[in-house]
Design an enzyme around this catalytic site. Sequence first.
Site, short mmCIF file in Angstrom:
data_model
loop_
_atom_site.label_atom_id
_atom_site.label_comp_id
_atom_site.label_asym_id
_atom_site.label_seq_id
_atom_site.Cartn_x
_atom_site.Cartn_y
_atom_site.Cartn_z
CE LYS A 142 -3.88 2.03 2.68
NZ LYS A 142 -4.70 1.91 3.92
CB SER A 178 -8.19 3.73 3.02
OG SER A 178 -7.32 3.11 3.93
CB SER A 237 -8.33 0.78 5.85
OG SER A 237 -9.05 1.97 5.68
#
Length: 485
Positions: free
Chosen positions: A75, A150, A174
Amino acid sequence: MERPALHSLSLSALQSALRAGEFTALEALDSLEARIASVDPQVGGYLSRNLEKARAEAASADVSLPLGGVPIAIKDVINVRGEPCTAASQILQGYTATYDASVIRKLRAAGAIPFGRLNMDEFAMGSSTENSSLQTTSNPWALERIPGGSSGGSAAVVAADTAFASLGSDTGGSIRQPAALCGCVGLKPSYGRVSRFGLIAFASSLDQIGPFTKTVEDSARLLNVLSGKDPQDSTSLDLPAEDYTRLLGRDLKGLKLGMPKEYFIEGIDPQVDAAVRAAVRQCESLGAEIVQVSLPHTEYAVAVYYIIATAEASANLARFDGVRYGRRAADVKNLQDLYVRSRSEGFGEEVKRRIILGTYVLSSGYYDAYYLRAQKVRTLIRRDFERAFEGVDALICPTSPEVAFKRGERSNDPLKMYLADIFTIAANLAGNCGISVPCGFAQVDGARLPVGLQLLGKSFDEARLLQIAHAYEQSTPWHKERPTL
Ligand code: GLN
């Protein structure tokens, strides 16, 4: 029997094949890259990849190490030395990480190859990845729908077989929510289990890094590498090292699972409710005793979270001032102008909304009414869990009240978006661990969309949580399903 395509292997299967010498780490990487080149243009999970560097690492990989030669996608909020780390924000355009996050250091020590940067909501604020300032990520099961957020990129690439596994971060859901919406496994470790050194901080009392994988076993194996005390993150706990795979393969006899009544309520998508109830019955048939429990302060979790998370974010994001990192506004009149313009131009709307909200709840005169009060309610929420865990080994519930929605459907309604996290946020406030595993599909408008089952465990009881998730997973077909891309 036909052999599965290389890119579709689980992390564990890849590792065994590498060790058996069936192919090399370089071949695995090249096959993955070919898959990315063919389907990522539709999915949009990757922001960038440094193929040359990864190939060099693969060429010299030591496959005898725990993750030797295995590429892991990251990420865009976790620093990897020499690579961009933008948190999908304009304010960090042009920034190159100068060091490896501790989790990256650990991955490397275990032989893994950090490969690729993954799209996300800007600064991890959002539930759909639509707040990325860089690109759109689609749900591999229905390209016009969101992958969750997210960590939407992290979930989408694992579901699309364009990564064997990935890392994400979970502040209010997330990891678990996008895993549920994309049909993969997402683990939020207990607060303190994994070092956050090198993670761009959102809300420091809530953030945890964790893995996205195709199977529960892979999740346990990654946690083996990621967990542990780190002198560079004083919130990481010094607990004896454990093997999180040690309880895998056991059934659920003698275990008690609690169904929190506040998580089975009116308003949940009926197909989600049905899939999760079927999963509860499945766990019962595997030997678990199911009991009803109550977490009475659940209704306050979203409100408390949006006070505490925004307060902490407003402080954490003060460092992005146009001076130290990334983008700086041009032609400024003076220092004040430089700060104001760099931040006004660099941050997106949702990030600004949170900084303003967070600054407000911390301001003198409002601190007691909002921030302090929220902290008190947080304690009540934590006690709810402690009490529930006195009688059960884990909690079983939906991960998200709904399946993936269409892009654009919520983007103008922040409050509705915030409600996507009603079932995931409390675990961050309480600090305990949680996992989402695939538990079926819902049919919506001709699309077949994954549903996630959430299991919540006591703090530092990951081995037990993974045992339960694994027993359920192995007794059902859901984790084997793949989207057609
Ligand atoms: N969706 C939640 C938010 O917008 C949680 C995000 C997260 O866990 N990083 O804050």
